[in-house]
Design a protein around this motif. Structure first.
Motif, short mmCIF file in Angstrom:
data_model
loop_
_atom_site.label_atom_id
_atom_site.label_comp_id
_atom_site.label_asym_id
_atom_site.label_seq_id
_atom_site.Cartn_x
_atom_site.Cartn_y
_atom_site.Cartn_z
N PHE A 123 42.82 -55.44 -76.17
CA PHE A 123 43.20 -56.90 -76.93
C PHE A 123 43.03 -56.39 -78.58
N ALA A 124 43.68 -57.05 -79.43
CA ALA A 124 43.69 -57.17 -80.88
C ALA A 124 43.39 -58.39 -81.32
N PHE A 125 42.71 -58.57 -82.45
CA PHE A 125 42.88 -59.95 -82.92
C PHE A 125 42.55 -59.69 -84.43
N ASP A 126 42.69 -61.14 -85.24
CA ASP A 126 42.53 -60.86 -86.93
C ASP A 126 41.45 -61.54 -87.36
N GLU A 127 40.86 -61.16 -88.49
CA GLU A 127 39.54 -61.99 -89.03
C GLU A 127 40.35 -62.20 -90.32
N CYS A 128 40.75 -63.77 -90.32
CA CYS A 128 41.74 -64.19 -91.23
C CYS A 128 41.21 -64.06 -92.84
N HIS A 129 40.00 -64.39 -92.79
CA HIS A 129 39.27 -64.28 -94.17
C HIS A 129 39.22 -62.83 -94.88
N SER A 130 39.19 -61.92 -94.14
CA SER A 130 38.79 -60.66 -94.61
C SER A 130 40.08 -59.97 -95.15
N HIS A 131 39.53 -58.96 -96.13
CA HIS A 131 40.39 -57.97 -97.05
C HIS A 131 41.14 -57.08 -96.06
N ALA A 132 40.41 -56.96 -94.74
CA ALA A 132 41.09 -55.91 -93.90
C ALA A 132 40.92 -56.67 -92.57
N PRO A 133 42.08 -57.48 -92.10
CA PRO A 133 41.98 -58.36 -91.06
C PRO A 133 42.03 -57.95 -89.37
N ASP A 134 42.72 -56.78 -89.39
CA ASP A 134 43.05 -56.34 -88.01
C ASP A 134 41.91 -55.69 -87.18
N HIS A 135 41.63 -56.33 -86.16
CA HIS A 135 40.70 -55.65 -85.37
C HIS A 135 41.20 -55.12 -83.92
N ALA A 136 40.87 -53.99 -83.25
CA ALA A 136 41.27 -53.46 -82.10
C ALA A 136 40.17 -53.26 -81.39
N VAL A 137 40.36 -53.63 -79.93
CA VAL A 137 39.31 -53.40 -78.75
C VAL A 137 40.05 -52.66 -77.80
N TYR A 138 39.57 -51.14 -77.61
CA TYR A 138 40.14 -50.48 -76.70
C TYR A 138 39.52 -50.50 -74.99
N LEU A 139 40.25 -50.25 -74.23
CA LEU A 139 39.68 -50.14 -72.93
C LEU A 139 38.70 -49.22 -72.67
N PRO A 140 37.55 -49.57 -72.13
CA PRO A 140 36.63 -48.27 -72.00
C PRO A 140 37.29 -47.23 -71.26
N ASP A 141 36.50 -46.17 -71.31
CA ASP A 141 36.68 -45.02 -70.18
C ASP A 141 36.70 -45.58 -68.77
N PRO A 142 37.39 -45.07 -67.96
CA PRO A 142 37.38 -45.56 -66.49
C PRO A 142 36.15 -45.74 -65.95
#
Length: 384
Positions: A123-142
Motif C-alpha cells: 500500500f501507499a499513503f501520504d504525509e500531508c504536511h511533509s515536503h516529500a509526502p509519498d510513502h510506499a510499503v512493499y510486500l515482504p519477501d515470500p
C-alpha cells in the motif's frame, strides 16, 4: 512527575510545551528549530535520534532499548514499522531490541520508503504536511509474508507524534490488508497527543491503541507574524526513476528482527584510523533512509574505544539558526536530483560516510564535499 511548562523561542515564533511525563528529561532529548517549509514552520530536533543532531551511538541504542521494553510483550506475530526517513533507524532499533531481548522469532520489521522498486506494493499513503509526502510499503519477501499478513499487533514508530494523522493513515492502510489485527501501538520518543485525541484515534482505528513514549505532553506554536514564510527548496527530481539495484537496504522489503548480522561490523574498527582509537574523533554518517546499519557500525566503533558520534543525511530542509548551527546541501545519493542536507557536523571529527551500494561513494558529491572516508557495506548485511 509534576507537570511542567517550557517556553521556547525559535526564529518562526514560539513553542509552548506542557510536559506531563518524562522517562528522560526533555532537555536531554529535544531541542528546536525552524523548518524551511511554510506548511509547518516549527521542528522538534531530537538529540537522541541520530538524524539532525550528532549523538553517541550508545545513547541512541539506549533509546531503542527503552522503547523496545514498552512493546516487547505485545502478542505476536508482531509487525513493527518505522517511518521514512527520520525514524528508520529508530524503528528498526526498537524491533531488533524487542526481538533479541525477549528471545522472539515472530517480530517483522518493515519501513516505509520513498524508493520506487519494481516489486509488489502492499500500500501507499501520504504525509500531508511533509515536503516529500509519498510513502510506499512493499510486500515482504515470500518467506516473511505469512507473519506480515497475520500480525496480531502492529507497532508504528516515529520520532515524535503531534497529531497522529500520518500514523493513522498508515494503520488504516494496513488494516485493509489485515483486518484481523488485534491491537496497535504508536511508539515515539515524544508524544504530544492529549487524552481526547488518543480516544479519537482509537475510535478511528476500531481497536485498542497504546501510545508508548519516553516523553508525553502537549504543545502550542505561536507564529511570529513578522517572520517571512520560507519557500520550499526547488526540486528537480527525475520522474519515475526506479531504484532497483541501488536501494539495497533490506528493511525496505522486510526483515525478521533479532537476527541482524554484519561480517563488516567486527572488522570495521580496524578499517578506520588504522585501527587506532586515539587518532582523530569520528563522525559516522548514514545516508537518508539507510541509517540502521551505519548506526550499528558507529556503535561497533564506540565499543572498540573510538570517540564517535552518529548522524544521517536528510531530505528535510531546515533553516540555519536555533538548534541548527551549520547546514550542508548536496544532491541526493540515489541520483534523483533531490536536495539533501547534513546538519551540525562537527568540523573536528573525521567524516565516515556509510552507503548502501558500492557505486555510491564514487558517484555521490558528499565525500568530496566533506573529505574523510566513505564505505559501502550493505551486501555483507543481507543475512539480516
Amino acid at each position: 512527575m509534576t507537570c511542567r511548562t517550557l517556553t521556547v523561542p525559535i526564529q518562526a515564533g514560539r513553542l509552548k510545551l506542557t510536559v506531563r511525563h518524562e522517562d528522560l528529561p526533555v532537555e536531554r532529548c529535544l531541542t528546536y528549530a525552524t523548518r524551511q517549509n511554510p506548511r509547518r514552520l516549527y521542528l522538534f530536533v531530537s538529540k537522541v535520534l541520530g538524524k539532525h543532531w550528532p549523538v553517541r551511538p550508545s545513547v541512541m541504542r539506549d533509546i531503542h532499548v527503552r522503547l523496545a521494553a514498552k512493546i516487547a510483550a505485545l502478542p505476536g506475530p508482531l509487525l513493527v514499522m518505522g517511518m521514512a526517513e527520520t525514524a528508520t533507524a529508530l524503528g528498526r532499533g526498537v524491533a531488533e531490541e524487542a526481538a533479541s531481548r525477549a528471545g522472539r522469532d515472530d517480530v517483522v520489521y518493515l519501513q516505509t520508503t520513498r524508493c520506487r522498486l519494481s516489486r509488489p506494493l502492499a500500500f501507499a499513503f501520504d504525509e500531508c504536511h511533509s515536503h516529500a509526502p509519498d510513502h510506499a510499503v512493499y510486500l515482504p519477501d515470500p518467506e516473511l509474508q505469512p507473519l506480515f499478513r497475520a500480525a496480531r499487533s502492529l507497532v508504528l514508530v516515529d520520532d515524535e507524534i503531534s497529531t497522529g494523522r500520518t500514523l493513522v493513515e498508515l494503520a488504516r492502510a494496513y488494516l485493509r490488508f489485515n483486518p484481523r489485527l488485534e491491537q496497535i501501538a504508536l511508539a515515539s520518543i515524544a508524544n504530544w497527543l492529549d487524552a481526547d485525541r488518543r480516544r479519537e484515534l482509537a475510535l478511528l482505528l476500531g481497536r485498542p491503541v497504546g501510545f508508548p513514549a519516553l516523553i508525553e505532553g502537549g504543545f502550542q506554536f505561536e507564529p511570529d507574524p513578522d517572520f517571512p514564510a520560507p519557500a520550499l527548496p526547488v526540486v528537480g527530481a527525475v520522474a519515475d526513476r526506479a531504484h532497483d539495484g541501488i536501494a539495497m537496504d533490506p528493511a525496505c522489503t522486510g526483515v525478521l528482527a533479532g537476527r541482524w548480522r554484519s561480517a563488516v561490523a567486527s572488522a570495521f574498527p580496524a578499517m578506520v584510523n588504522g585501527g587506532n582509537p586515539s587518532e582523530r574523533p569520528l563522525a559516522v554518517i548514514g545516508t537518508g533512509e539507510y541509517a540502521y546499519t551505519p548506526f550499528r557500525l558507529a556503535l561497533a566503533l564506540e565499543e572498540a574505544g573510538y570517540d564517535v558520534r552518529f548522524q544521517s543525511t536528510t531530505r528535510s530542509p531546515i533553516l540555519i539558526g536555533d538548534a541548527i548551527a551549520s547546514r550542508r546541501e548536496f544532491p541526493d545519493h540515489h541520483g534523483d536530483g533531490i536536495p539533501n542536507y547534513l546538519y551540525n557536523l562537527d568540523a573536528d571529527r573525521l567524516p565516515v560516510i556509510i552507503y548502501e551500494h558500492a557505486a555510491m561513494p564514487a558517484a555521490h558529491a558528499l565525500p568530496g564535499l566533506l573529505g574523510g572516508l566513505a564505505f559501502a557495506v550493505e551486501e555483507s548485511c543481507r543475512a539480516s
